[in-house]
Design an enzyme around this catalytic site. Structure first.
Site, mmCIF file in Angstrom:
data_model
loop_
_atom_site.group_PDB
_atom_site.id
_atom_site.type_symbol
_atom_site.label_atom_id
_atom_site.label_comp_id
_atom_site.label_asym_id
_atom_site.label_seq_id
_atom_site.Cartn_x
_atom_site.Cartn_y
_atom_site.Cartn_z
ATOM 1 N N ASP A 1 -12.479 -8.919 4.332
ATOM 2 C CA ASP A 1 -13.727 -8.916 3.540
ATOM 3 C C ASP A 1 -14.249 -10.346 3.427
ATOM 4 O O ASP A 1 -15.450 -10.587 3.528
ATOM 5 C CB ASP A 1 -13.494 -8.341 2.130
ATOM 6 C CG ASP A 1 -13.847 -6.862 2.028
ATOM 7 O OD1 ASP A 1 -13.572 -6.121 2.997
ATOM 8 O OD2 ASP A 1 -14.394 -6.442 0.987
ATOM 9 N N LYS B 1 3.083 -15.176 2.757
ATOM 10 C CA LYS B 1 3.274 -15.904 1.497
ATOM 11 C C LYS B 1 4.776 -16.149 1.381
ATOM 12 O O LYS B 1 5.451 -15.708 0.444
ATOM 13 C CB LYS B 1 2.716 -15.070 0.326
ATOM 14 C CG LYS B 1 2.682 -15.784 -1.003
ATOM 15 C CD LYS B 1 1.622 -16.873 -1.117
ATOM 16 C CE LYS B 1 1.759 -17.613 -2.437
ATOM 17 N NZ LYS B 1 0.869 -18.788 -2.553
ATOM 18 N N TYR C 1 0.829 -1.208 0.000
ATOM 19 C CA TYR C 1 0.000 0.000 0.000
ATOM 20 C C TYR C 1 0.867 1.264 0.000
ATOM 21 O O TYR C 1 0.462 2.288 -0.521
ATOM 22 C CB TYR C 1 -0.878 0.045 1.258
ATOM 23 C CG TYR C 1 -2.220 -0.630 1.137
ATOM 24 C CD1 TYR C 1 -2.321 -1.985 0.844
ATOM 25 C CD2 TYR C 1 -3.397 0.085 1.336
ATOM 26 C CE1 TYR C 1 -3.559 -2.602 0.758
ATOM 27 C CE2 TYR C 1 -4.638 -0.518 1.257
ATOM 28 C CZ TYR C 1 -4.715 -1.859 0.970
ATOM 29 O OH TYR C 1 -5.941 -2.461 0.890
ATOM 30 N N ASP D 1 -6.456 -6.877 4.355
ATOM 31 C CA ASP D 1 -7.586 -6.227 3.684
ATOM 32 C C ASP D 1 -8.479 -7.281 3.043
ATOM 33 O O ASP D 1 -9.702 -7.293 3.224
ATOM 34 C CB ASP D 1 -7.055 -5.256 2.622
ATOM 35 C CG ASP D 1 -8.171 -4.577 1.861
ATOM 36 O OD1 ASP D 1 -9.118 -4.081 2.513
ATOM 37 O OD2 ASP D 1 -8.113 -4.538 0.620
ATOM 38 N N ASP E 1 -3.005 -18.163 0.886
ATOM 39 C CA ASP E 1 -4.004 -18.868 0.062
ATOM 40 C C ASP E 1 -4.682 -19.960 0.877
ATOM 41 O O ASP E 1 -5.899 -20.146 0.838
ATOM 42 C CB ASP E 1 -3.368 -19.412 -1.233
ATOM 43 C CG ASP E 1 -2.046 -20.123 -1.030
ATOM 44 O OD1 ASP E 1 -1.510 -20.099 0.106
ATOM 45 O OD2 ASP E 1 -1.528 -20.713 -2.001
#
Ligand code: IPM
Ligand code: MN
Length: 353
Positions: free
Chosen positions: A247, A186, A141, A243, A219
């Site tokens: 959601d 990751k 970001y 983020d 993942d």
């Protein structure tokens, strides 16, 4: 207690939901004998229209002198031209950065009365109580961004200090909860994730021996969140993974309209409290948005910035009572049922207070 609270409605449904957040805080102040002063300021698209900037200096000044900030949401089609020089989201990101709010707490706790609102089977949802800690001022970001006619670059960068402080904060939360920390990364692909993992491995055993920790690839975490959500206690992860995963996690609760958040900085400083949902331009101005995520964010404001735990619980209990009473806005109401308005949902919370 006397407290100054900055209110940044932002765009879209932001003004409708923050109005209910303020009413709820006023009701709590009246009941418990506190005095809260509210000061509003522009952020995002509304600020761009008025001043040309997404985060005007006057807004930052209001936030800096407040004890805490209550925020609605920013953004909308009016300002979403991909080639625009100024975007509403820059206001929000700039504010998080300027206030040093590196940890974003997003509790995911399905309400027993509305398990049907979730697309996930109710049997998987009983007892789910997750606290996602999203790193908020680093990573992709905030890394360098470049674009030429032929290509574009977003740099993902993390310093040791940035990782250490958010991992410590998450581990402290885990220690006070069920003592389990899942660090999501990751590391099979990203160098920043390998650094992240090494820091978790250094800090946890040395400073938090009572907290059990595990690493999980993002993942895989996305899958396990839906398959066995009860197994998670505290999740800590970098900015963009947090983020996206929150959601996704909102679907465990049934609606984005129920998920609050708290953005915190170094101990003892003010924080920023906002629903995790966006400005919902499609329903803005119609008085039908769900205000519960904002009111629950106001409860987190009471807890984390003003250290009023009893008041925070009272407000959370009031939202719960409103939901149980059937005061469900459109995003939660069953097909065929008549949804309540934003104001009526706020009224139900006031009645329960
Ligand atoms: C959030 C939002 C923001 C983010 C946007 C509006 C910049 O999606 O708070 O989750 O990506 O952080
Ligand atoms: Mn988001």
């Amino acid at each position: 207690m006397d407290a100054a609270i900055a209110v940044l409605p932002g765009d879209g449904i932001g003004s409708e939901v923050t109005a209910e957040g303020v009413r709820a805080l006023e009701a709590i102040a009246a009941k418990f004998g506190h005095s809260f002063r509210f000061e509003s300021a522009l952020l995002g698209g509304a600020a761009i229209d008025a001043t040309g900037e997404a985060l005007p200096a006057a807004t930052l000044a209001v936030c800096e002198r407040a004890d805490a900030v209550l925020l609605g949401a920013v953004g909308g089609p009016k300002w979403s031209d991909p080639n625009a020089a100024v975007r509403p989201e820059q206001g929000l990101l700039g504010l998080r950065k300027a206030l040093g709010l590196f940890a974003n707490l997003r509790p995911v706790v399905p309400h027993p009365a509305v398990l049907d609102a979730s697309p996930i089977k109710a049997e998987l949802l009983h007892g789910v109580d997750i606290m996602v800690v999203r790193e908020l001022t680093g990573g992709i970001y905030f890394g360098e961004k470049r674009r030429t006619a032929a290509e574009a670059t977003d740099v993902c960068r993390y310093s040791v200090l940035e990782i250490e402080r958010v991992v410590r904060l998450a581990a402290e939360l885990a220690r006070a909860r069920r003592r389990k920390l899942t660090s999501v990364d990751k590391a099979n692909v990203l160098e920043t994730s390998r650094l992240w993992r090494s820091i978790v491995e250094r800090i946890l055993p040395a400073e938090f021996p009572e907290v059990q920790f595990e690493h999980m690839l993002v993942d895989s975490a996305a899958m396990h969140l839906l398959k066995r959500p009860r197994d998670f206690d505290v999740i800590v992860t970098e900015n963009m993974f947090g983020d996206i995963l929150t959601d996704e996690a909102s679907m465990l609760v049934g609606s984005l309209g129920l998920l609050p958040s708290a953005s915190l900085g170094a101990k003892g400083r003010g924080g920023l409290f906002e629903p995790i949902h966006g400005s919902a331009p499609d329903i803005a101005g119609r008085g039908i948005a769900n205000p519960y995520a904002t009111i629950l964010s106001a409860a987190m404001l009471l807890r984390y910035s003003l250290h009023l735990e009893t008041e925070a619980r009272a407000l959370e209990a009031a939202v719960s009572a409103a939901v149980v009473s059937g005061a469900l806005p459109a995003d939660l109401s069953a097909p065929g049922a008549t949804p309540v308005t934003t104001r009526a949902a706020g009224d139900a919370v006031l009645a329960a207070i």
